[in-house]
Write a protein that holds these residues in place. Sequence first.
Motif, PDB file in Angstrom:
ATOM      1  N   SER A 135     -13.973 -75.881 -36.974  1.00  0.00           N
ATOM      2  CA  SER A 135     -13.650 -74.937 -35.892  1.00  0.00           C
ATOM      3  C   SER A 135     -14.879 -74.228 -35.353  1.00  0.00           C
ATOM      4  CB  SER A 135     -12.624 -73.906 -36.376  1.00  0.00           C
ATOM      5  OG  SER A 135     -11.397 -74.509 -36.667  1.00  0.00           O
ATOM      6  N   GLY A 136     -15.741 -73.750 -36.241  1.00  0.00           N
ATOM      7  CA  GLY A 136     -16.913 -73.003 -35.802  1.00  0.00           C
ATOM      8  C   GLY A 136     -17.864 -73.846 -34.970  1.00  0.00           C
ATOM      9  N   GLY A 137     -18.165 -75.048 -35.459  1.00  0.00           N
ATOM     10  CA  GLY A 137     -19.058 -75.932 -34.717  1.00  0.00           C
ATOM     11  C   GLY A 137     -18.461 -76.392 -33.404  1.00  0.00           C
ATOM     12  N   THR A 138     -17.145 -76.580 -33.391  1.00  0.00           N
ATOM     13  CA  THR A 138     -16.476 -77.000 -32.155  1.00  0.00           C
ATOM     14  C   THR A 138     -16.573 -75.910 -31.094  1.00  0.00           C
ATOM     15  OG1 THR A 138     -14.913 -78.407 -33.351  1.00  0.00           O
ATOM     16  CG2 THR A 138     -14.267 -77.691 -31.145  1.00  0.00           C
ATOM     17  N   LEU A 139     -16.275 -74.661 -31.486  1.00  0.00           N
ATOM     18  CA  LEU A 139     -16.371 -73.554 -30.527  1.00  0.00           C
ATOM     19  C   LEU A 139     -17.801 -73.400 -30.030  1.00  0.00           C
ATOM     20  CD1 LEU A 139     -15.091 -71.200 -29.037  1.00  0.00           C
ATOM     21  CD2 LEU A 139     -15.424 -69.793 -31.085  1.00  0.00           C
ATOM     22  N   LEU A 141     -21.739 -74.016 -25.633  1.00  0.00           N
ATOM     23  CA  LEU A 141     -23.069 -74.472 -25.239  1.00  0.00           C
ATOM     24  C   LEU A 141     -23.011 -75.714 -24.344  1.00  0.00           C
ATOM     25  CD1 LEU A 141     -25.002 -74.067 -28.623  1.00  0.00           C
ATOM     26  CD2 LEU A 141     -25.296 -72.701 -26.554  1.00  0.00           C
ATOM     27  N   ASP A 142     -21.789 -76.182 -24.066  1.00  0.00           N
ATOM     28  CA  ASP A 142     -21.589 -77.371 -23.238  1.00  0.00           C
ATOM     29  C   ASP A 142     -22.297 -78.586 -23.831  1.00  0.00           C
ATOM     30  OD1 ASP A 142     -20.444 -78.684 -21.085  1.00  0.00           O
ATOM     31  OD2 ASP A 142     -22.178 -78.381 -19.783  1.00  0.00           O
ATOM     32  N   ARG A 143     -22.173 -78.728 -25.153  1.00  0.00           N
ATOM     33  CA  ARG A 143     -22.752 -79.885 -25.848  1.00  0.00           C
ATOM     34  C   ARG A 143     -21.676 -80.936 -26.022  1.00  0.00           C
ATOM     35  NH1 ARG A 143     -27.059 -78.564 -29.910  1.00  0.00           N
ATOM     36  NH2 ARG A 143     -25.775 -79.698 -31.399  1.00  0.00           N
ATOM     37  N   HIS A 144     -21.911 -82.121 -25.478  1.00  0.00           N
ATOM     38  CA  HIS A 144     -20.942 -83.214 -25.563  1.00  0.00           C
ATOM     39  C   HIS A 144     -21.655 -84.503 -25.948  1.00  0.00           C
ATOM     40  CE1 HIS A 144     -17.806 -80.716 -23.779  1.00  0.00           C
ATOM     41  NE2 HIS A 144     -18.670 -80.347 -22.850  1.00  0.00           N
ATOM     42  N   PRO A 145     -20.937 -85.373 -26.733  1.00  0.00           N
ATOM     43  CA  PRO A 145     -19.603 -85.151 -27.294  1.00  0.00           C
ATOM     44  C   PRO A 145     -19.654 -84.143 -28.449  1.00  0.00           C
ATOM     45  CG  PRO A 145     -20.520 -87.189 -28.140  1.00  0.00           C
ATOM     46  CD  PRO A 145     -21.499 -86.682 -27.113  1.00  0.00           C
ATOM     47  N   LEU A 146     -18.502 -83.605 -28.813  1.00  0.00           N
ATOM     48  CA  LEU A 146     -18.445 -82.668 -29.928  1.00  0.00           C
ATOM     49  C   LEU A 146     -19.034 -83.335 -31.170  1.00  0.00           C
ATOM     50  CD1 LEU A 146     -14.880 -81.159 -29.427  1.00  0.00           C
ATOM     51  CD2 LEU A 146     -17.078 -80.202 -28.710  1.00  0.00           C
ATOM     52  N   TYR A 147     -19.777 -82.560 -31.940  1.00  0.00           N
ATOM     53  CA  TYR A 147     -20.590 -83.111 -33.019  1.00  0.00           C
ATOM     54  C   TYR A 147     -19.795 -83.953 -34.025  1.00  0.00           C
ATOM     55  CZ  TYR A 147     -18.777 -79.624 -36.268  1.00  0.00           C
ATOM     56  OH  TYR A 147     -17.956 -78.888 -37.076  1.00  0.00           O
ATOM     57  N   TRP A 148     -18.555 -83.551 -34.313  1.00  0.00           N
ATOM     58  CA  TRP A 148     -17.812 -84.243 -35.359  1.00  0.00           C
ATOM     59  C   TRP A 148     -17.097 -85.497 -34.863  1.00  0.00           C
ATOM     60  CZ3 TRP A 148     -12.637 -84.513 -34.267  1.00  0.00           C
ATOM     61  CH2 TRP A 148     -12.118 -83.544 -33.402  1.00  0.00           C
TER      62      TRP A 148
END
Length: 208
Positions: free
Chosen positions: A41-45, A50-57
């Motif tokens: 949840s924390g990394g996704t938020l 930060l508009d980082r895509h794709p989501l890290y996980w």
Amino acid sequence: MLHMLYLVGVSAFAASGVLAAHRANMDPFGGLALAFAASISGGTLRDLMLDRHPLYWTHDWVLLTVIGAVGAATIVYLRYWRLPERSLLFVDALGLSVVTVIGAQAAIDSGVTPLAVIIFGVITGVTGEVVRDVLCGEFPPLLLREDVYATAAAAGAGAYLALDAAGVDATTATALSAALVFALRMAAVYFGVHLPRPHGNRTPGTSA
């Protein structure tokens, strides 16, 4: 090395999710759901803000496998043994310490301001705990019931920012900053350390 440290952090949050589910009398599916919720949840938020895509996980199968494996192993362990009374607080502090610093590092890589680095570090560290506690029906969440939680995360994020600015290598800066967060949090747990409150009253629902 940094990826290994991150796996340690999300593993701790995965275990904390299962422990919280067990305390709330949820079934194994609920335990696994909280393991993933607490871990990502924390990394996704952070990535969304930060508009980082794709989501890290979404492209890290090792991360998802580790979360699932740790969650399942914790469920099996709890089926036969009882963990020490403060085990949830311990693994939560471990997850907070590593994930906060990784969040600060991601913010630095995105080129945000120094204050924003600290904010993103705190957001990354505490969001999983808040989601976990809300899903367990615990209100206020741990963040709002304990003094030295977001404060410890902010200190660790600030320490990482300073070490990075001083030219310390990322692995050493991460280890030192995470150790600071963990030490502050566990000191609060074991020694009853609290921040001053207005008029000396300690009331629920106040965060620090």
